[in-house]
Scaffold this motif. Structure first.
Motif, PDB file in Angstrom:
ATOM      1  N   ALA A 177      43.149   5.897  35.432  1.00 17.27           N
ATOM      2  CA  ALA A 177      43.559   6.716  34.290  1.00 17.27           C
ATOM      3  C   ALA A 177      43.284   8.192  34.557  1.00 17.27           C
ATOM      4  N   LEU A 178      42.113   8.489  35.113  1.00 17.89           N
ATOM      5  CA  LEU A 178      41.767   9.883  35.399  1.00 17.89           C
ATOM      6  C   LEU A 178      42.677  10.466  36.472  1.00 17.89           C
ATOM      7  N   LEU A 179      42.931   9.705  37.531  1.00 18.66           N
ATOM      8  CA  LEU A 179      43.790  10.208  38.608  1.00 18.66           C
ATOM      9  C   LEU A 179      45.207  10.471  38.108  1.00 18.66           C
ATOM     10  N   VAL A 180      45.733   9.578  37.286  1.00 18.52           N
ATOM     11  CA  VAL A 180      47.076   9.778  36.736  1.00 18.52           C
ATOM     12  C   VAL A 180      47.128  11.080  35.944  1.00 18.52           C
ATOM     13  N   ARG A 181      46.111  11.315  35.129  1.00 18.83           N
ATOM     14  CA  ARG A 181      46.098  12.518  34.299  1.00 18.83           C
ATOM     15  C   ARG A 181      45.910  13.785  35.131  1.00 18.83           C
ATOM     16  N   LEU A 182      45.094  13.721  36.157  1.00 19.56           N
ATOM     17  CA  LEU A 182      44.885  14.896  37.002  1.00 19.56           C
ATOM     18  C   LEU A 182      46.144  15.236  37.797  1.00 19.56           C
ATOM     19  N   ILE A 183      46.902  14.224  38.201  1.00 16.60           N
ATOM     20  CA  ILE A 183      48.176  14.488  38.875  1.00 16.60           C
ATOM     21  C   ILE A 183      49.120  15.230  37.938  1.00 16.60           C
ATOM     22  N   VAL A 184      49.150  14.795  36.676  1.00 23.32           N
ATOM     23  CA  VAL A 184      50.010  15.479  35.705  1.00 23.32           C
ATOM     24  C   VAL A 184      49.504  16.896  35.446  1.00 23.32           C
ATOM     25  N   SER A 200      40.197  11.419  27.789  1.00 26.79           N
ATOM     26  CA  SER A 200      41.277  10.463  27.550  1.00 26.79           C
ATOM     27  C   SER A 200      41.109   9.228  28.427  1.00 26.79           C
ATOM     28  N   ALA A 201      40.694   9.417  29.683  1.00 25.60           N
ATOM     29  CA  ALA A 201      40.513   8.278  30.586  1.00 25.60           C
ATOM     30  C   ALA A 201      39.361   7.386  30.128  1.00 25.60           C
ATOM     31  N   LEU A 202      38.259   7.985  29.682  1.00 26.64           N
ATOM     32  CA  LEU A 202      37.098   7.206  29.246  1.00 26.64           C
ATOM     33  C   LEU A 202      37.372   6.415  27.970  1.00 26.64           C
ATOM     34  N   ALA A 203      38.421   6.787  27.241  1.00 30.10           N
ATOM     35  CA  ALA A 203      38.766   6.036  26.032  1.00 30.10           C
ATOM     36  C   ALA A 203      39.114   4.588  26.349  1.00 30.10           C
ATOM     37  N   CYS A 204      39.429   4.291  27.628  1.00 29.58           N
ATOM     38  CA  CYS A 204      39.690   2.902  28.024  1.00 29.58           C
ATOM     39  C   CYS A 204      38.511   2.001  27.688  1.00 29.58           C
ATOM     40  N   TYR A 238      50.259  12.498  28.543  1.00 27.30           N
ATOM     41  CA  TYR A 238      50.938  13.797  28.426  1.00 27.30           C
ATOM     42  C   TYR A 238      50.248  14.763  27.471  1.00 27.30           C
ATOM     43  N   TRP A 239      49.939  14.299  26.270  1.00 29.49           N
ATOM     44  CA  TRP A 239      49.477  15.234  25.250  1.00 29.49           C
ATOM     45  C   TRP A 239      48.091  15.830  25.499  1.00 29.49           C
ATOM     46  N   PRO A 240      47.128  15.113  26.078  1.00 28.55           N
ATOM     47  CA  PRO A 240      45.852  15.776  26.367  1.00 28.55           C
ATOM     48  C   PRO A 240      45.974  16.912  27.368  1.00 28.55           C
ATOM     49  N   ILE A 241      47.095  16.978  28.065  1.00 26.70           N
ATOM     50  CA  ILE A 241      47.291  18.000  29.093  1.00 26.70           C
ATOM     51  C   ILE A 241      48.193  19.115  28.598  1.00 26.70           C
ATOM     52  N   VAL A 242      49.207  18.759  27.830  1.00 28.38           N
ATOM     53  CA  VAL A 242      50.164  19.774  27.401  1.00 28.38           C
ATOM     54  C   VAL A 242      49.646  20.593  26.223  1.00 28.38           C
ATOM     55  N   ARG A 243      48.620  20.100  25.532  1.00 25.77           N
ATOM     56  CA  ARG A 243      48.119  20.807  24.348  1.00 25.77           C
ATOM     57  C   ARG A 243      46.591  20.880  24.406  1.00 25.77           C
ATOM     58  N   ILE A 244      46.071  22.080  24.484  1.00 24.01           N
ATOM     59  CA  ILE A 244      44.624  22.288  24.486  1.00 24.01           C
ATOM     60  C   ILE A 244      44.159  22.259  23.030  1.00 24.01           C
ATOM     61  N   TRP A 245      43.627  21.130  22.651  1.00 21.60           N
ATOM     62  CA  TRP A 245      43.298  20.868  21.240  1.00 21.60           C
ATOM     63  C   TRP A 245      42.233  19.788  21.199  1.00 21.60           C
ATOM     64  N   GLU A 246      41.651  19.554  20.014  1.00 27.07           N
ATOM     65  CA  GLU A 246      40.546  18.600  19.918  1.00 27.07           C
ATOM     66  C   GLU A 246      40.995  17.155  19.700  1.00 27.07           C
ATOM     67  N   THR A 247      42.284  16.905  19.626  1.00 29.76           N
ATOM     68  CA  THR A 247      42.797  15.601  19.218  1.00 29.76           C
ATOM     69  C   THR A 247      42.239  14.459  20.053  1.00 29.76           C
ATOM     70  N   TRP A 248      42.182  14.636  21.368  1.00 34.82           N
ATOM     71  CA  TRP A 248      41.842  13.498  22.231  1.00 34.82           C
ATOM     72  C   TRP A 248      40.355  13.231  22.263  1.00 34.82           C
ATOM     73  N   LEU A 249      39.560  14.261  22.098  1.00 41.10           N
ATOM     74  CA  LEU A 249      38.128  14.030  21.933  1.00 41.10           C
ATOM     75  C   LEU A 249      37.866  13.326  20.605  1.00 41.10           C
ATOM     76  N   ALA A 250      38.591  13.713  19.559  1.00 37.98           N
ATOM     77  CA  ALA A 250      38.451  13.053  18.258  1.00 37.98           C
ATOM     78  C   ALA A 250      38.882  11.598  18.329  1.00 37.98           C
ATOM     79  N   MET A 251      39.977  11.330  19.046  1.00 39.22           N
ATOM     80  CA  MET A 251      40.445   9.953  19.180  1.00 39.22           C
ATOM     81  C   MET A 251      39.410   9.086  19.905  1.00 39.22           C
ATOM     82  N   SER A 252      38.838   9.618  20.971  1.00 49.07           N
ATOM     83  CA  SER A 252      37.845   8.859  21.723  1.00 49.07           C
ATOM     84  C   SER A 252      36.597   8.609  20.885  1.00 49.07           C
ATOM     85  N   LEU A 253      36.175   9.605  20.109  1.00 49.65           N
ATOM     86  CA  LEU A 253      35.032   9.425  19.215  1.00 49.65           C
ATOM     87  C   LEU A 253      35.326   8.361  18.167  1.00 49.65           C
TER      88      LEU A 253
END
Length: 350
Positions: free
Chosen positions: A62-69, A152-156, A187-202
């Motif tokens: 998951a992390l590698l996929v996101r870092l490639i993007v 986002s990757a750790l949310a797994c 896509y969205w954790p990378i295209v938008r610098i925002w708190e959404t994905w940290l909130a989702m993981s929490l």
């Protein structure tokens, strides 16, 4: 005992043993007797070694996929147009003010003073990024995108564990791997610098914790839930629309099991208040008004209910676009945040 009765009892015991073994395989979350007399298996046993290996690879892929993007997308967030507006939007402006010594202020285009437009956690995370790598620099952009990719990757992990508790290991592995490649989660954790994905993981971690609270009345568990819920609220108050109902469900489960529930519930509530109090006190001192977390609700009502049926949110009705509508921006500067938002509230509900 007659032979017929002994035969019947032996057959019954054999069938009971088979049923227990089948239940343990089919429903791994059930409490099953162990081979050691007088002991019980854990309600939810820890992952086996091969499962740990799969979880490791799940997070790594998951992390590698996101870092490639990230390598392809990050220049978009560095677009210098509109004073690096796409680098965090309003929260990016607040983070810049914090990093440059102006405090939690200036969410838009100029110096407008203190703000409570946004919750504090993510702007301070961005401010730390700016302190370490520079304000709106390439290094700061890549660093924050790598952080969001990791989150986002750790949310797994919480997705796997709370799915396993409800549906079994096979469904949990499927859910985790779906998250690895789910397009929006990439896509969205990378295209938008925002708190959404940290909130989702929490929220995923808190959901997992609630499943444990439904069987545990330990005050330490409920204290942890309260502290983490308060932190989540200071990251994104929208989570408060879910967390109280999850907590009430756990309280109801404790009550239905005849366990103590009042003291754990009070402990969680007090923990939330403890975490929120410093920010509420800051808002009361700065604005001389009770503002629990954010003060922009009236503006959101206004831009979503101004009669423009073509847009879900009419940004022209707010102070975001001074090069298009400088009236709103000038009003915001002249009136100040609190008075401006009060005006927007009157306009929204007139």
């Amino acid at each position: 005992m007659p032979d017929q009765d002994r035969q019947f009892l032996g057959t019954f015991q054999d069938r009971l043993a088979i049923s227990r073994e089948s239940a343990a395989v089919t429903y791994p979350g059930l409490l099953c007797p162990s081979k050691a007399k007088g002991t019980l298996h854990p309600v939810f046993p820890p992952p086996r070694r091969n499962i740990r290996r799969q979880l490791f690879w799940m997070v790594l892929v998951a992390l590698l996929v996101r870092l490639i993007v990230v390598a392809f997308i990050y220049p978009r967030d560095l677009d210098p147009s509109f004073n690096h507006w796409f680098f965090g939007f309003e929260e990016g402006r607040v983070a810049r003010a914090i990093a440059t010594g102006h405090g939690f202020s200036d969410p838009l285009w100029g110096h407008t003073g203190p703000t409570a437009w946004y919750a504090p956690i993510y702007p301070y995370i961005l401010a730390l990024d700016f302190k370490l790598f520079g304000v709106f620099t390439t290094s700061a952009c890549i660093a924050i995108l790598c952080f969001q990719s990791l989150v986002s990757a750790l949310a797994c992990l919480p997705i796997f564990f709370f799915t396993r508790r409800s549906f079994g290991e096979g469904a949990a592995l499927a859910a985790g791997w779906v998250w690895v490649v789910y397009p929006y989660s990439v896509y969205w954790p990378i295209v938008r610098i925002w708190e959404t994905w940290l909130a989702m993981s929490l929220l995923a971690v808190l959901f997992l914790l609630v499943q444990k609270l439904a069987r545990s009345s330990k005050l330490s568990h409920w204290l942890s839930f309260g502290l983490l819920s308060g932190f989540a609220a200071l990251l994104d108050p929208a989570l408060l629309s879910v967390l109280p109902f999850l907590a009430l469900w756990a309280v109801w489960r404790l009550h239905s099991q005849g366990k103590r529930w009042f003291a754990p519930a009070v402990t969680a509530v007090l923990a939330v208040i403890l975490v929120l109090s410093p920010w509420m006190i800051r808002n009361a001192v700065v604005f001389h008004k009770f503002i629990p977390i954010r003060d922009n609700l009236a503006l959101e009502f206004r831009v979503g209910n101004d009669g423009n049926a073509r847009e879900t949110m009419d940004l022209y009705a707010g102070p975001w676009l001074p090069w298009v509508n400088d009236i709103e921006w000038n009003q915001y500067q002249r009136m100040g945040e609190i008075a401006y938002f009060q005006l927007k509230g009157h306009q929204a509900f007139r």
